[in-house]
Design a protein around this motif. Structure first.
Motif, PDB file in Angstrom:
ATOM      1  N   UNK A  19      83.076  23.595 -16.461  1.00  0.00           N
ATOM      2  CA  UNK A  19      82.277  24.778 -16.736  1.00  0.00           C
ATOM      3  C   UNK A  19      82.501  25.164 -18.200  1.00  0.00           C
ATOM      4  N   UNK A  20      81.452  25.107 -18.995  1.00  0.00           N
ATOM      5  CA  UNK A  20      81.586  25.352 -20.419  1.00  0.00           C
ATOM      6  C   UNK A  20      81.958  26.797 -20.734  1.00  0.00           C
ATOM      7  N   UNK A  21      81.775  27.692 -19.751  1.00  0.00           N
ATOM      8  CA  UNK A  21      82.104  29.095 -20.008  1.00  0.00           C
ATOM      9  C   UNK A  21      83.595  29.348 -19.915  1.00  0.00           C
ATOM     10  N   UNK A  22      84.332  28.386 -19.393  1.00  0.00           N
ATOM     11  CA  UNK A  22      85.766  28.548 -19.252  1.00  0.00           C
ATOM     12  C   UNK A  22      86.465  28.164 -20.546  1.00  0.00           C
ATOM     13  N   UNK A  23      87.243  29.069 -21.081  1.00  0.00           N
ATOM     14  CA  UNK A  23      87.993  28.795 -22.296  1.00  0.00           C
ATOM     15  C   UNK A  23      89.330  28.170 -21.907  1.00  0.00           C
ATOM     16  N   UNK A  24      89.410  26.865 -21.939  1.00  0.00           N
ATOM     17  CA  UNK A  24      90.621  26.179 -21.490  1.00  0.00           C
ATOM     18  C   UNK A  24      91.775  26.375 -22.457  1.00  0.00           C
ATOM     19  N   UNK A  25      91.503  26.942 -23.630  1.00  0.00           N
ATOM     20  CA  UNK A  25      92.566  27.179 -24.590  1.00  0.00           C
ATOM     21  C   UNK A  25      93.157  28.586 -24.458  1.00  0.00           C
ATOM     22  N   UNK A  26      92.662  29.336 -23.473  1.00  0.00           N
ATOM     23  CA  UNK A  26      93.166  30.694 -23.287  1.00  0.00           C
ATOM     24  C   UNK A  26      94.669  30.668 -23.017  1.00  0.00           C
ATOM     25  N   UNK A  27      95.339  31.728 -23.445  1.00  0.00           N
ATOM     26  CA  UNK A  27      96.777  31.822 -23.224  1.00  0.00           C
ATOM     27  C   UNK A  27      97.048  31.865 -21.726  1.00  0.00           C
ATOM     28  N   UNK A  28      97.951  31.003 -21.265  1.00  0.00           N
ATOM     29  CA  UNK A  28      98.279  30.986 -19.850  1.00  0.00           C
ATOM     30  C   UNK A  28      99.154  32.186 -19.518  1.00  0.00           C
ATOM     31  N   UNK A  29      98.618  33.121 -18.731  1.00  0.00           N
ATOM     32  CA  UNK A  29      99.338  34.349 -18.407  1.00  0.00           C
ATOM     33  C   UNK A  29      99.918  34.308 -17.003  1.00  0.00           C
ATOM     34  N   UNK A  30     100.042  33.127 -16.433  1.00  0.00           N
ATOM     35  CA  UNK A  30     100.560  32.995 -15.069  1.00  0.00           C
ATOM     36  C   UNK A  30     101.964  32.417 -15.068  1.00  0.00           C
ATOM     37  N   UNK A  31     102.638  32.561 -13.934  1.00  0.00           N
ATOM     38  CA  UNK A  31     103.988  32.037 -13.773  1.00  0.00           C
ATOM     39  C   UNK A  31     103.949  30.556 -13.421  1.00  0.00           C
ATOM     40  N   UNK A  32     104.936  29.827 -13.902  1.00  0.00           N
ATOM     41  CA  UNK A  32     105.063  28.418 -13.514  1.00  0.00           C
ATOM     42  C   UNK A  32     105.637  28.306 -12.106  1.00  0.00           C
ATOM     43  N   UNK A  33     106.335  29.358 -11.646  1.00  0.00           N
ATOM     44  CA  UNK A  33     106.851  29.409 -10.274  1.00  0.00           C
ATOM     45  C   UNK A  33     106.932  30.868  -9.852  1.00  0.00           C
ATOM     46  N   UNK A  34     105.952  31.326  -9.068  1.00  0.00           N
ATOM     47  CA  UNK A  34     105.889  32.735  -8.686  1.00  0.00           C
ATOM     48  C   UNK A  34     107.056  33.155  -7.802  1.00  0.00           C
ATOM     49  N   UNK A  35     107.696  32.197  -7.136  1.00  0.00           N
ATOM     50  CA  UNK A  35     108.791  32.526  -6.231  1.00  0.00           C
ATOM     51  C   UNK A  35     109.959  33.183  -6.960  1.00  0.00           C
ATOM     52  N   UNK A  36     110.108  32.894  -8.250  1.00  0.00           N
ATOM     53  CA  UNK A  36     111.206  33.476  -9.030  1.00  0.00           C
ATOM     54  C   UNK A  36     111.119  34.994  -9.019  1.00  0.00           C
TER      55      UNK A  36
END
Length: 333
Positions: free
Chosen positions: A298-315
């Motif tokens: 999807x061209x509307x998705x900016x794949x370079x956006x800063x990743x604001x998610x956890x690599x492991x939410x369980x922490x």
């Protein structure tokens, strides 16, 4: 449903990138001294900052969302409490005590960045609630998931701290910890495991174990009021939680009854037997990762956006598990 419990009723409010998140507690007895230190420490854990360290990128847990580390999570008490002198370890400090009236509090969102999610206005993230929210309500908050964001759990932690303090007065304690990350069960290797997935632009799930001590015999009831059912209901409401097991759990299916029939997990027939209660809950990997975004055609998705998610939410789920466990148990007092 945004309210939990009947005797201690906690109502959660706020969106991930709105003005604030918070809650209202009704049914809390008058005269309960609130430990502000406990609340600060638990919010630090939920944010992924190691307790008693400067709330900056230093002293953080591995793979934690950058946003969580930047949020100060300062609690504003709006009603239901009054300042009171509190004596701890021979020192008199200012604290709060409950009035027996509804307690309202909020935590302002200081690092809300809705512009980072503009691309979500016309795109549904796989593994998130984006699409079903819009299908159900005809509208959705695309700013980081709105109510479906883990940001909402900050209010649960505050409410849970009050419940834990009430339980501790009765000699009941709750302790949760991360016991598995992916297939790794050695705590000394958790950070390394998470870092490896994060470096690859991916995420991994984990298992949190919770132990309850001091719960008197007879807590809970048969049929529809089983203690484990109430605990499961509370814990399964946490974001990304995918499974709940107590006692022998799923692993017990591989062993004959003659070997494991003595393992109750502290509950028999839905009623506490006076021994330590042990349960585990499973948290899925974060679905939105840099690697996942690159797969979206999807061209509307900016794949370079800063990743604001956890690599492991369980922490960061550990203090939330404790909070929801406390809110479930306090209903039985």
């Amino acid at each position: 449903m945004n309210s939990f419990g009947e005797k201690w009723t906690f109502t959660s409010f706020g969106e991930s990138h709105g003005a604030a998140v918070g809650g209202v507690l009704d049914g809390v007895p008058a005269g309960l001294h609130i430990s502000l230190d406990m609340i600060r420490e638990e919010l630090e854990k939920r944010a992924g900052r190691k307790p008693n360290l400067d709330p900056s990128l230093k002293g953080r847990e591995t793979g934690v969302s950058p946003r969580a580390l930047r949020e100060p999570d300062e609690v504003e008490w709006l009603s239901g409490v009054i300042e009171s002198d509190e004596v701890t370890k021979d020192q008199r400090t200012k604290g709060l005590v409950t009035l027996g009236t509804p307690i309202a509090f909020l935590i302002r969102n200081k690092d809300a960045r809705p512009e980072d999610y503009e691309w979500l206005k016309h795109t549904y993230r796989v593994g998130h609630a984006d699409k079903v929210y819009e299908q159900k309500y005809g509208i959705r908050d695309w700013r980081g998931g709105g109510r479906a964001s883990a940001r909402e759990t900050a209010g649960r932690v505050v409410a849970g701290c009050l419940a834990k303090q009430q339980l501790e007065e009765k000699g009941i304690t709750i302790h949760a910890e991360l016991v598995q990350v992916g297939a790794e069960k050695d705590p000394a290797l958790f950070a390394e495991t998470i870092a490896a997935y994060q470096k690859d632009g991916d995420s991994i799930g984990g298992i949190v174990e919770c132990r309850i001590d001091g719960l008197p015999v007879g807590t809970g009831g048969p049929i529809f009021d089983k203690l484990q059912a109430q605990l499961a209901f509370a814990v399964m409401s946490i974001n990304a939680c995918k499974g709940f097991a107590y006692g022998t759990g799923f692993e017990g299916v591989t062993e004959p009854g003659s070997v494991i029939n003595h393992i109750s997990g502290g509950i028999a027939g839905g009623i506490s037997d006076g021994s330590e209660i042990v349960f585990r809950c499973v948290f899925k990997p974060t679905p939105t990762t840099p690697k996942a975004l690159k797969k979206l055609n999807d061209q509307r998705v900016n794949v370079k956006m800063v990743n604001r998610s956890d690599a492991c939410v369980a922490v960061r789920a550990v203090p939330v598990v404790e909070a929801m466990t406390a809110l479930a148990l306090v209903q039985f007092l």
